[in-house]
Design a protein around this motif. Structure first.
Motif, PDB file in Angstrom:
ATOM      1  N   ILE A 144      69.323  14.348   0.733  1.00 43.93           N
ATOM      2  CA  ILE A 144      70.300  13.267   0.897  1.00 43.93           C
ATOM      3  C   ILE A 144      71.708  13.845   0.914  1.00 43.93           C
ATOM      4  N   LYS A 145      71.976  14.740  -0.018  1.00 43.65           N
ATOM      5  CA  LYS A 145      73.295  15.380  -0.079  1.00 43.65           C
ATOM      6  C   LYS A 145      73.602  16.126   1.215  1.00 43.65           C
ATOM      7  N   ALA A 146      72.606  16.856   1.720  1.00 38.01           N
ATOM      8  CA  ALA A 146      72.806  17.632   2.950  1.00 38.01           C
ATOM      9  C   ALA A 146      73.109  16.723   4.137  1.00 38.01           C
ATOM     10  N   PHE A 147      72.374  15.620   4.268  1.00 40.60           N
ATOM     11  CA  PHE A 147      72.617  14.688   5.378  1.00 40.60           C
ATOM     12  C   PHE A 147      73.991  14.030   5.262  1.00 40.60           C
ATOM     13  N   ASP A 162      75.414  12.529   8.661  1.00 45.91           N
ATOM     14  CA  ASP A 162      74.270  11.874   9.300  1.00 45.91           C
ATOM     15  C   ASP A 162      73.870  10.689   8.414  1.00 45.91           C
ATOM     16  N   HIS A 163      74.608   9.582   8.555  1.00 45.01           N
ATOM     17  CA  HIS A 163      74.369   8.456   7.656  1.00 45.01           C
ATOM     18  C   HIS A 163      73.014   7.800   7.888  1.00 45.01           C
ATOM     19  N   LYS A 164      72.464   7.940   9.100  1.00 49.54           N
ATOM     20  CA  LYS A 164      71.163   7.326   9.394  1.00 49.54           C
ATOM     21  C   LYS A 164      70.055   8.004   8.594  1.00 49.54           C
ATOM     22  N   GLN A 165      69.993   9.338   8.672  1.00 49.76           N
ATOM     23  CA  GLN A 165      68.955  10.062   7.929  1.00 49.76           C
ATOM     24  C   GLN A 165      69.152   9.905   6.428  1.00 49.76           C
ATOM     25  N   ALA A 166      70.415   9.969   5.989  1.00 49.72           N
ATOM     26  CA  ALA A 166      70.692   9.788   4.565  1.00 49.72           C
ATOM     27  C   ALA A 166      70.269   8.392   4.119  1.00 49.72           C
ATOM     28  N   GLY A 167      70.559   7.397   4.949  1.00 50.28           N
ATOM     29  CA  GLY A 167      70.184   6.027   4.623  1.00 50.28           C
ATOM     30  C   GLY A 167      68.688   5.846   4.536  1.00 50.28           C
ATOM     31  N   ASN A 168      67.946   6.495   5.442  1.00 51.18           N
ATOM     32  CA  ASN A 168      66.485   6.397   5.409  1.00 51.18           C
ATOM     33  C   ASN A 168      65.926   6.953   4.106  1.00 51.18           C
ATOM     34  N   LEU A 169      66.467   8.097   3.679  1.00 53.47           N
ATOM     35  CA  LEU A 169      65.993   8.709   2.443  1.00 53.47           C
ATOM     36  C   LEU A 169      66.381   7.870   1.230  1.00 53.47           C
ATOM     37  N   LEU A 197      75.776   7.998  -6.887  1.00 52.30           N
ATOM     38  CA  LEU A 197      76.981   8.510  -6.244  1.00 52.30           C
ATOM     39  C   LEU A 197      76.751   8.703  -4.748  1.00 52.30           C
ATOM     40  N   TYR A 198      75.581   9.189  -4.377  1.00 59.00           N
ATOM     41  CA  TYR A 198      75.263   9.373  -2.959  1.00 59.00           C
ATOM     42  C   TYR A 198      75.106   8.027  -2.246  1.00 59.00           C
ATOM     43  N   ARG A 199      74.652   7.016  -2.981  1.00 61.12           N
ATOM     44  CA  ARG A 199      74.582   5.679  -2.380  1.00 61.12           C
ATOM     45  C   ARG A 199      75.996   5.196  -2.029  1.00 61.12           C
ATOM     46  N   ALA A 200      76.937   5.445  -2.938  1.00 60.77           N
ATOM     47  CA  ALA A 200      78.328   5.060  -2.678  1.00 60.77           C
ATOM     48  C   ALA A 200      78.897   5.874  -1.517  1.00 60.77           C
ATOM     49  N   ASP A 201      78.568   7.157  -1.470  1.00 61.07           N
ATOM     50  CA  ASP A 201      79.028   8.004  -0.362  1.00 61.07           C
ATOM     51  C   ASP A 201      78.481   7.487   0.974  1.00 61.07           C
ATOM     52  N   HIS A 202      77.236   7.036   0.943  1.00 64.43           N
ATOM     53  CA  HIS A 202      76.629   6.510   2.173  1.00 64.43           C
ATOM     54  C   HIS A 202      77.331   5.234   2.618  1.00 64.43           C
ATOM     55  N   LEU A 203      77.707   4.397   1.667  1.00 69.24           N
ATOM     56  CA  LEU A 203      78.463   3.186   2.005  1.00 69.24           C
ATOM     57  C   LEU A 203      79.791   3.550   2.661  1.00 69.24           C
ATOM     58  N   MET A 204      80.454   4.563   2.116  1.00 69.50           N
ATOM     59  CA  MET A 204      81.712   5.032   2.708  1.00 69.50           C
ATOM     60  C   MET A 204      81.491   5.514   4.133  1.00 69.50           C
ATOM     61  N   LEU A 205      80.451   6.320   4.307  1.00 74.53           N
ATOM     62  CA  LEU A 205      80.159   6.884   5.625  1.00 74.53           C
ATOM     63  C   LEU A 205      79.787   5.796   6.627  1.00 74.53           C
ATOM     64  N   SER A 206      79.208   4.711   6.126  1.00 67.68           N
ATOM     65  CA  SER A 206      78.799   3.600   6.990  1.00 67.68           C
ATOM     66  C   SER A 206      79.924   2.606   7.241  1.00 67.68           C
TER      67      SER A 206
END
Length: 259
Positions: free
Chosen positions: A78-81, A86-93, A117-126
C-alpha cells in the motif's frame, strides 16, 4: 485476534515463565522483549525454538508468523503504491483490508495506526482533501489518547502534522498550514531518523515565509533544508538556487531534480 508477539507473551504467561526463562539459551532477553512488543519478527529457526520451549506445535507459531508477515507485506505494498501515486491499486488493497481480519487484526497497534495514515493519504491522492484532514486529525487524537504510546507510535505525530500542513496548503488555508508545518518541524527534531522529513518541512516553511514577503524569516529554514538534503543525498542540493529565483511558484519537492 492476537499478533505473534501477543500470542508468545500469552503462552509464556500461561506457563508462568519469565522472559528470562523463555529466552534462556534461545535468544537474548532483550530480543524476546522486542518480539513480544511486536517490534521484531523472529526468524523461522527462533520461532521453532520458542514453540518447543512453550510446548506447542511448531506449526502453530510458524502459521501465526506467516500470517503476520503477509499482513505487513500488504501494508508495504500500500505504501509503495501511494508513493507511486497509484491511487487505484492502493485503494484496492485498502478495500481488501476492510473485510479481512488477517489483514488488520494481525497488525500490531503501531502498524494499525500506519494503515489509517495510508487511508488518509489515499483520500488526499483521490482529491478528498477535507475527508483526509478529518482522518489525519482523528489519528492525532487517537495517538494523544494512548497513555502507553510507544516511540513507534509517537514518531507518527510529526509525520501527520507535515501531511496536514500540505493538505491545508492545498486548500489555501495558509494559517492552518503554517501552524501544522511549525508543529511538525518542532516535533521532528526529537527523532534523528526523521532528519530528511525535517528538511522537507523546513523547505515548506521557507517557501511559506518567502511567499508571504518575509525572506529574512525564510533564510534559516532554507539553509537548514539545503544542508539536510546535501547531507542525506550526498550531492549538492538545489534548494538554494531555487530559493534565489525571482518567481514565487516553487516546485514540489518531488519535482526538484538533483544533479
Amino acid at each position: 485476534m492476537l499478533t505473534l508477539g501477543q500470542l508468545i507473551e500469552s503462552l509464556r504467561t500461561e506457563r508462568s515463565l519469565s522472559q528470562s526463562e523463555l529466552a534462556a539459551e534461545i535468544c537474548f532477553r532483550s530480543t524476546l522483549q522486542q518480539i513480544e512488543a511486536d517490534r521484531m519478527v523472529p526468524c523461522e529457526i527462533l520461532t521453532e525454538r520458542l514453540a518447543k520451549r512453550l510446548a506447542i506445535p511448531v506449526e502453530e507459531l510458524l502459521t501465526a508468523r506467516r500470517k503476520q508477515m503477509a499482513a505487513t507485506a500488504k501494508l508495504l505494498l500500500i505504501k509503495a503504491f501511494l508513493e507511486a501515486k497509484d491511487h487505484k491499486q492502493a485503494g484496492n488493497l485498502l478495500a481488501s483490508c476492510d473485510g479481512s481480519s488477517d489483514a488488520t487484526g494481525l497488525l500490531p497497534r503501531h502498524q494499525q495506526i500506519e494503515l489509517r495514515l495510508y487511508r488518509a493519504d489515499h483520500l488526499m491522492l483521490s482529491g478528498s482533501v477535507a475527508d483526509a484532514i478529518d482522518l489525519y486529525v482523528s489519528i492525532l487524537t487517537r495517538i494523544d489518547s494512548l497513555h502507553d504510546a510507544n516511540p513507534d507510535e509517537r514518531e507518527f505525530v510529526p509525520q501527520i502534522y507535515y501531511r496536514l500542513g500540505k493538505a491545508y496548503l492545498s486548500t489555501q488555508d495558509h494559517a492552518e498550514a503554517l501552524t501544522s508545518f511549525t508543529k511538525a518541524y518542532r516535533l521532528s527534531k526529537n527523532y534523528p531518523a526523521l532528519l530528511l522529513l525535517t528538511g522537507e518541512i523546513a523547505y515548506h516553511l521557507g517557501w511559506m515565509w518567502r511567499n508571504h514577503g518575509l525572506p529574512s524569516g525564510a533564510s534559516a529554514y532554507l539553509k537548514e533544508a539545503d544542508e539536510i538534503f546535501s547531507k542525506m543525498i550526498g550531492f549538492e542540493s538545489p534548494v538554494v538556487p531555487v530559493a534565489a529565483a525571482d518567481d514565487t511558484d516553487w516546485p514540489d519537492l518531488e519535482d526538484i531534480e538533483y544533479h
